[in-house]
Design a protein around this motif. Structure first.
Motif, PDB file in Angstrom:
ATOM      1  N   UNK A 103      74.166  38.205  94.715  1.00 58.75           N
ATOM      2  CA  UNK A 103      72.778  37.906  94.337  1.00 58.75           C
ATOM      3  C   UNK A 103      72.124  36.981  95.358  1.00 58.75           C
ATOM      4  N   UNK A 104      72.891  36.000  95.836  1.00 56.50           N
ATOM      5  CA  UNK A 104      72.328  35.006  96.763  1.00 56.50           C
ATOM      6  C   UNK A 104      72.345  35.472  98.207  1.00 56.50           C
ATOM      7  N   UNK A 105      73.051  36.563  98.493  1.00 55.84           N
ATOM      8  CA  UNK A 105      73.213  37.021  99.877  1.00 55.84           C
ATOM      9  C   UNK A 105      71.881  37.213 100.608  1.00 55.84           C
ATOM     10  N   UNK A 106      70.843  37.828  99.983  1.00 54.73           N
ATOM     11  CA  UNK A 106      69.566  37.982 100.709  1.00 54.73           C
ATOM     12  C   UNK A 106      68.932  36.659 101.103  1.00 54.73           C
ATOM     13  N   UNK A 107      69.219  35.589 100.342  1.00 58.91           N
ATOM     14  CA  UNK A 107      68.621  34.295 100.647  1.00 58.91           C
ATOM     15  C   UNK A 107      69.192  33.675 101.916  1.00 58.91           C
ATOM     16  N   UNK A 108      70.302  34.216 102.393  1.00 58.73           N
ATOM     17  CA  UNK A 108      70.920  33.673 103.598  1.00 58.73           C
ATOM     18  C   UNK A 108      70.272  34.204 104.872  1.00 58.73           C
ATOM     19  N   UNK A 114      63.139  39.502 106.313  1.00 56.28           N
ATOM     20  CA  UNK A 114      63.133  40.323 105.087  1.00 56.28           C
ATOM     21  C   UNK A 114      61.745  40.905 104.828  1.00 56.28           C
ATOM     22  N   UNK A 115      60.708  40.126 105.113  1.00 56.52           N
ATOM     23  CA  UNK A 115      59.345  40.633 104.897  1.00 56.52           C
ATOM     24  C   UNK A 115      59.026  41.760 105.878  1.00 56.52           C
ATOM     25  N   UNK A 116      59.408  41.577 107.147  1.00 55.50           N
ATOM     26  CA  UNK A 116      59.176  42.639 108.132  1.00 55.50           C
ATOM     27  C   UNK A 116      59.970  43.900 107.780  1.00 55.50           C
ATOM     28  N   UNK A 117      61.148  43.712 107.183  1.00 54.94           N
ATOM     29  CA  UNK A 117      61.944  44.878 106.768  1.00 54.94           C
ATOM     30  C   UNK A 117      61.180  45.697 105.726  1.00 54.94           C
ATOM     31  N   UNK A 118      60.496  45.007 104.797  1.00 55.88           N
ATOM     32  CA  UNK A 118      59.698  45.732 103.811  1.00 55.88           C
ATOM     33  C   UNK A 118      58.514  46.443 104.459  1.00 55.88           C
ATOM     34  N   UNK A 158      61.898  38.744  96.987  1.00 55.94           N
ATOM     35  CA  UNK A 158      62.232  37.417  97.510  1.00 55.94           C
ATOM     36  C   UNK A 158      62.709  36.462  96.420  1.00 55.94           C
ATOM     37  N   UNK A 159      62.127  36.575  95.212  1.00 56.40           N
ATOM     38  CA  UNK A 159      62.356  35.523  94.216  1.00 56.40           C
ATOM     39  C   UNK A 159      63.171  35.953  92.997  1.00 56.40           C
ATOM     40  N   UNK A 160      63.515  37.227  92.879  1.00 55.43           N
ATOM     41  CA  UNK A 160      64.306  37.639  91.720  1.00 55.43           C
ATOM     42  C   UNK A 160      65.680  36.955  91.684  1.00 55.43           C
ATOM     43  N   UNK A 161      66.301  36.597  92.820  1.00 54.65           N
ATOM     44  CA  UNK A 161      67.572  35.844  92.717  1.00 54.65           C
ATOM     45  C   UNK A 161      67.429  34.525  91.957  1.00 54.65           C
ATOM     46  N   UNK A 162      66.291  33.846  92.089  1.00 53.46           N
ATOM     47  CA  UNK A 162      66.083  32.597  91.354  1.00 53.46           C
ATOM     48  C   UNK A 162      66.038  32.852  89.849  1.00 53.46           C
ATOM     49  N   UNK A 163      65.424  33.959  89.456  1.00 58.96           N
ATOM     50  CA  UNK A 163      65.383  34.332  88.043  1.00 58.96           C
ATOM     51  C   UNK A 163      66.798  34.624  87.535  1.00 58.96           C
ATOM     52  N   UNK A 164      67.578  35.372  88.312  1.00 59.18           N
ATOM     53  CA  UNK A 164      68.931  35.736  87.890  1.00 59.18           C
ATOM     54  C   UNK A 164      69.792  34.481  87.736  1.00 59.18           C
ATOM     55  N   UNK A 165      69.704  33.566  88.677  1.00 58.70           N
ATOM     56  CA  UNK A 165      70.529  32.352  88.605  1.00 58.70           C
ATOM     57  C   UNK A 165      70.156  31.493  87.398  1.00 58.70           C
ATOM     58  N   UNK A 166      68.854  31.371  87.125  1.00 59.28           N
ATOM     59  CA  UNK A 166      68.426  30.574  85.964  1.00 59.28           C
ATOM     60  C   UNK A 166      68.894  31.215  84.660  1.00 59.28           C
ATOM     61  N   UNK A 167      68.773  32.545  84.566  1.00 62.31           N
ATOM     62  CA  UNK A 167      69.194  33.239  83.352  1.00 62.31           C
ATOM     63  C   UNK A 167      70.713  33.227  83.203  1.00 62.31           C
ATOM     64  N   UNK A 168      71.426  33.388  84.314  1.00 61.80           N
ATOM     65  CA  UNK A 168      72.895  33.353  84.248  1.00 61.80           C
ATOM     66  C   UNK A 168      73.375  32.017  83.698  1.00 61.80           C
ATOM     67  N   UNK A 169      72.751  30.941  84.157  1.00 63.50           N
ATOM     68  CA  UNK A 169      73.136  29.613  83.672  1.00 63.50           C
ATOM     69  C   UNK A 169      72.941  29.497  82.170  1.00 63.50           C
ATOM     70  N   UNK A 170      71.864  30.083  81.659  1.00 66.33           N
ATOM     71  CA  UNK A 170      71.570  29.992  80.228  1.00 66.33           C
ATOM     72  C   UNK A 170      72.468  30.925  79.413  1.00 66.33           C
ATOM     73  N   UNK A 171      72.636  32.168  79.884  1.00 65.12           N
ATOM     74  CA  UNK A 171      73.427  33.149  79.126  1.00 65.12           C
ATOM     75  C   UNK A 171      74.903  32.772  79.105  1.00 65.12           C
TER      76      UNK A 171
END
Length: 283
Positions: A103-108, A114-118, A158-171
């Motif tokens: 999940x965090x790999x794209x942030x590295x 990443x934007x130019x790739x899109x 760009x930002x869905x990893x932040x959502x996944x990490x926050x939800x993973x912590x809660x779940x």
């Protein structure tokens, strides 16, 4: 002795926050109450004109459009991130770390790359349009680039990893016994999720939503590159005021309003989490 040890341990963190967060924000707020200099910069004459100017319908439309794009990005990130976080949280412990690294790999990688790739993927000669034409699904390239669709796709990626990490912590903090008790009482898996899992993960949803919304509404790189400069968002407006128009006081006023909105959202998130913790202690 204890006091001095606390100062040594917390001092670097407090100094870092003061130097890189509190002082810059305070300077920004102070500058927003002065006039623009004749040749740019700041003329130190006190005024509320910058905030009066900020509520002009022209800038109100930019605020609304930014909130709309950031809101849609947040909803899509939640729809994509919740199932992913749920699957990771319920997977065996030995696999969770590997899945979180993925999940965090794209942030590295660099954000611009990443934007130019899109841009490469979404343009008329890109992989997506070529594939659709090759499959015979369309006759001409779809307008996927330089519009709101491209901006939302770029921000979501760009930002869905932040959502996944926050939800993973809660779940991952949910006690499995709660779901087992719901099942034993005859609830279906869907009802268990809706009546047990979802309400208990609302703080995680709030945290992830605030992260994605705040980061999206202040972004100026993605709207500039994937939107082709056709859509001005708050981040672009602040960027232009500081670097193009050289109207630093007005740029500071807009930035101060955005910071106020962010602080309000973060406060709301903290209130929700505190209320959840208080309810758990009383039950």
């Amino acid at each position: 002795m204890v006091v001095s040890r606390r100062i040594v341990l917390t001092g670097p963190g407090i100094a870092w926050i003061m130097a890189l967060l509190v002082i810059p924000c305070a300077l920004l707020l102070v500058n927003s109450f002065f006039e623009r200099g004749i040749y740019g910069g700041i003329d130190y004459v006190f005024t509320f004109e910058n905030y009066v100017r900020a509520i002009d319908p022209l800038y109100g439309e930019i605020f609304w459009n930014s909130a709309r794009v950031a809101g849609i990005t947040t909803l899509i990130s939640l729809a994509l991130g919740y199932p992913a976080a749920y699957c990771i949280a319920l997977s065996p412990k030995r696999r969770q770390m590997a899945l979180l690294i993925l999940v965090m790999l794209p942030l590295w990688s660099n954000y611009l790359i990443r934007t130019y790739a899109w841009m490469v993927l979404l343009n008329g000669e890109g992989l997506i349009n070529r594939s659709l034409i090759g499959l015979g699904l369309i006759d001409a390239p779809l307008p996927l680039l330089y519009n709101d669709f491209a901006i939302i796709v770029g921000l979501t990626y760009a930002y869905v990893p932040f959502m996944i990490l926050a939800l993973f912590s809660s779940i991952s903090k949910l006690a499995p016994e709660l779901r087992e008790a719901s099942t034993d009482l005859g609830a279906s898996p869907l009802m268990t999720f809706w009546r047990v899992t979802f309400p208990l993960t609302l703080p995680g949803i709030a945290a992830g939503s605030v992260f994605v919304f705040v980061l999206s509404i202040g972004n100026f790189v993605t709207p500039d590159l994937l939107g082709g400069g056709k859509r001005t968002m708050i981040g672009n407006l602040i960027y232009d005021q500081f670097l193009t128009a050289r109207d630093w006081p007005f740029g500071s006023a807009i930035a101060a309003i955005v910071i106020f909105i962010m602080m309000a959202l973060l406060t709301l998130q903290a209130v929700l989490i505190n209320r959840r913790d208080r309810d758990e202690k009383t039950t």
